[in-house]
Design a protein around this motif. Structure first.
Motif: not given
Length: 67
Positions: A56-66
């Protein structure tokens, strides 16, 4: 008058030598620039191939759960 002529010839000889040295530096720098340009093209090609690798491109990544 002869002293002045010898002095001028000496200066011209020194300047010719310096010009040749500077030309050698410019030639080496141009070779380095050419080599770096080729590396940049290869790097760009590598990045294009990597972008199709399923990452995934950085702008498409899901943020980590925290977050």
């Amino acid at each position: 008058m002869e002293e002045r002529l010898i002095e001028l010839e000496t200066k011209i000889s020194y300047q010719d030598h310096l010009i040749n040295e500077l030309n050698d530096v410019v030639v080496r720098q141009q070779q380095q620039i050419d080599q770096l340009e080729k590396q940049m093209v290869r790097f760009g090609d590598h990045l294009k191939q990597a972008s199709g690798s399923g990452l995934a491109r950085p702008d498409e990544e899901v943020p980590p759960p925290h977050y």
